[in-house]
Design an enzyme around this catalytic site. Sequence first.
Site, PDB file in Angstrom:
ATOM      1  N   ASP A  76      45.473  42.945  45.605  1.00 35.21           N
ATOM      2  CA  ASP A  76      44.031  43.174  45.627  1.00 35.21           C
ATOM      3  C   ASP A  76      43.552  43.477  47.042  1.00 35.21           C
ATOM      4  OD1 ASP A  76      41.343  43.138  45.059  1.00 35.21           O
ATOM      5  OD2 ASP A  76      41.191  40.961  45.165  1.00 35.21           O
TER       6      ASP A  76
ATOM      7  N   ASP B 217      38.874  49.343  46.348  1.00 29.42           N
ATOM      8  CA  ASP B 217      39.370  48.043  45.897  1.00 29.42           C
ATOM      9  C   ASP B 217      40.366  48.214  44.759  1.00 29.42           C
ATOM     10  OD1 ASP B 217      39.764  45.439  45.230  1.00 29.42           O
ATOM     11  OD2 ASP B 217      37.694  45.012  44.680  1.00 29.42           O
TER      12      ASP B 217
END
Length: 395
Positions: A82, A274
């Site tokens: 992430d 992201d």
Amino acid sequence: MFHPLSLPLVLLVSIRAFACGQAAPQTLQLQSRTVPSTATLKRRGLNPIDIPLENWFKGTDLQWFGNITVGTPPQTLTVIFDTGSSLLALPSTLCDDGSCDHQTKFDPKASSTYVDGGTVQTEFFSTGAGVDPVIAFQGTSNYLYQLRSGFDDISIAGFTAPKSRFWLITSQGEGWANDPWDGIMGLSPRPQNVFSALVDQGLPAVMGFYLTPKAVGNAEMTFGGIDRTKFSGDLIYAPLPAFTTNSWALNSPQFFVNGKTTNALKAMRRVVFDTGTSNIVFTSDIANRLYALISPDIKPYDPLPGAYGIACDKIDSIQAVLDFTFTAEDGTPFNLTIPSKELNVGPFADDPTMCQTLINAVEEVPALIGASLLKHYYSVWDIENQRLGFAPILS
Ligand SMILES: *[C@@H]1O[C@H](CO)[C@@H](O)[C@H](O)[C@H]1NC(C)=O
Ligand SMILES: *[C@@H]1O[C@H](CO)[C@@H](O)[C@H](O)[C@H]1NC(C)=O
């Protein structure tokens, strides 16, 4: 709005609340006095590490995860990589309230090299993940972790970071129950986990992500380098704005929908890239302006605040090519494009005649661009040179 120190992003945003009541998030630099850090190792060159990724989020190609091993003997867990957060957090046997029972739990008692860090904290996340995104906020988030710090030997694709800092999940919100992976490895521009430890060992501070559409498969990420077999042509690099070094953000001077723009879409805006977000997230103002150029029939989906939808039998006839303009290192503009087929995220769970659309609206977080764009590019996340690079993937 977006405060780089108080809003480390997650699958959006994590806002840390320390159990001891302190507010300052910077205090994560802990415990380096009690445990020798990897900086004591001799610096040496490490070759890039390729890590195969699996693809699954309720059958979509919007979330990818891979294996790491922790402890001695090694215990294997899966993590989502992430770029929106910084910590490594893993479910553990300390999670004894049932909230982690659908996941593999790391058992510190079964590892001879585990050292307790003794610090506890709560971390909140919000997310625009997958079909039926749950858009959650601090305070009401059902995406939260209760964490306890620890250190152990952590390996990824055969490389080991000894005594690496991580967080054991001791309880978690029910929002995580849908996810197919066990934990999260944060890869923000200031990662604080096994990746930074490998960089201390001599690995270049750069990552390459090959997040592929399902039909392409073989998703992969590379630590410490770029896999040039995964794209054609040159990478276009754009510098990170100077004062946002804890998020992978770029400034965009304009957005286009199907080749059209409006005055409101021509303002300079910061967007954060992201890998832990599936779709894209803007304030409702921008989301509504984008949807206004796509179709008046796409409406906020009331049962799920922040989500939008349209009858599934109408969605295939709608065009929605999104171009986001950025500025390359040499000053020339370039577009990153989300093709029209990404508009349809899939049917809502509670009303399968309605299909969810790509853009989510959230007010309190920065604009986020996730997998629906990233899976069409090979992306390079260059910490050393503070820049992001993109090239169309080979498919
Ligand atoms: C993770 O490890 C398991 C075996 O422990 C293996 O079956 C699986 O293919 C691995 N996944 C990836 C993405 O490497
Ligand atoms: C970006 O896309 C828009 C809309 O398609 C187009 O008008 C513009 O020329 C593109 N810009 C670049 C630099 O390619």
